[in-house]
Design an enzyme around this catalytic site. Structure first.
Site, short mmCIF file in Angstrom:
data_model
loop_
_atom_site.label_atom_id
_atom_site.label_comp_id
_atom_site.label_asym_id
_atom_site.label_seq_id
_atom_site.Cartn_x
_atom_site.Cartn_y
_atom_site.Cartn_z
N ASN A 63 -73.15 15.25 -62.58
CA ASN A 63 -72.84 15.18 -63.71
C ASN A 63 -71.06 14.80 -64.01
OD1 ASN A 63 -71.95 15.73 -66.40
ND2 ASN A 63 -73.07 17.95 -66.54
N GLU A 115 -74.86 11.16 -66.42
CA GLU A 115 -75.56 11.83 -65.26
C GLU A 115 -76.13 10.77 -64.32
OE1 GLU A 115 -77.60 15.69 -65.78
OE2 GLU A 115 -77.12 15.54 -68.16
#
Length: 317
Positions: A214, A260
């Site tokens: 992330n 991500e």
């Protein structure tokens, strides 16, 4: 390549040089023509080449709140300039006071007093000084006074990107925002890159068997439209094939937009706290909400398969 921030960083014994000035966000193929010309001219004259750029983007100072999404942070621009053979990069802090410099004062204080310009290389629409009042014609007049020449390089390149529009940072930002990373890649001459620190998210990817990095992106980053993309995750000098998701995670009613990256076929990676880069090679599909977790897992598996194929095809070009 030397890197200077502010006029005071320029060595006092700095001699004559070839200079080019601009925001150069993205260092796209049009920019590359100008910068390469400046580098070649410098070598021809036996002097160093200097790229001058600004931080923050001038529009943010002139019109607060209008900072455009950035295609490349300054450290990335420095890397790209170094790859082109540039000898020095000067980043000028763009302040309200600096924005009030007249074109004549800009020439005297930057080009003459500090960089001792022997030649200045620019595109045909180059503007500078207070209210962008200076242009290449004025620059030529100043060159006659201060003994430097001015060379104008046609920076416009076009291809299929944007329907054949001339390549520009503005067009590249638009294509990125639309998710057309293939078009952006044509203009940049490489995949569009997003950088940042890997932070802890909801860790749903890990629970589903597809752990993702992330990425908390840098301020003002140009982030592609929501969707799934094929590309690479760069970690400490290693480029890992990746399936990349951009969006709010509608499957779980998310509200925060994230970037991500799932490193394909990699197991046990611990990337938290590391600075990473994500390259966007190709668009795979739009963001969607599925009827079940099983349907989501099936879609993710297909995303990974398609991403792997796109990356392998690109590597084979």
């Amino acid at each position: 390549m030397q890197r200077w921030r502010g006029l005071e960083d320029i060595p006092e014994d700095w001699g004559r040089s070839v200079v080019t000035i601009g925001s150069y966000d993205g260092v796209h193929r049009g920019h590359q023509l100008i910068i390469k010309h400046a580098v070649d001219r410098a070598r021809e004259l036996g002097v160093p080449s200097v790229v001058v750029t600004f931080d923050p983007h001038p529009s943010e100072v002139v019109r607060p709140g209008s900072h455009p999404p950035l295609l490349a942070p300054h450290h990335r621009r420095a890397e790209l300039c170094a790859d082109l053979g540039v000898d020095a990069l000067l980043i000028l802090p763009f302040t309200t006071e600096f924005s009030k410099l007249s074109p004549a004062d800009f020439v005297a204080k930057v080009l003459v007093d500090k960089l001792h310009a022997k030649s200045v290389v620019e595109g045909p629409n180059f503007r500078f000084g207070h209210k962008a009042a200076g242009n290449v014609d004025f620059l030529r007049e100043q060159g006659e006074t201060y003994d430097f020449d001015v060379e104008v390089v046609e920076l416009y390149v076009s291809g299929s990107a944007g329907g054949g529009q001339p390549f520009s940072s503005t067009l590249t930002r638009r294509l990125v925002a639309e998710g057309d990373v293939e078009g952006a890649r044509e203009i940049l001459g490489r995949p569009h890159r997003v950088e940042g620190i890997v932070v802890r998210g909801a860790q749903r990817g890990r629970e589903l068997g597809f752990p993702t990095a992330n990425v908390e992106t840098l301020p003002h980053t140009a982030i592609p439209a929501d969707g799934v993309y094929a590309g690479w995750l760069h970690v400490e000098g290693e480029a890992m094939p990746a399936a990349i998701s951009v969006g709010t995670n509608p499957q779980f009613d998310g509200t925060e937009r994230t970037v991500e990256a799932y490193a394909i076929d990699r197991v046990g990676l611990d990337l938290y706290g590391l600075h990473v880069a994500v390259d966007f090679l190709a668009y795979v599909r739009g963001m969607a909400k599925f009827d079940s977790i099983e349907a989501l897992l099936e879609a993710i598996a297909d995303d990974v398969k398609r991403s792997r194929e796109l990356i392998e095809a690109y590597d084979g070009e």
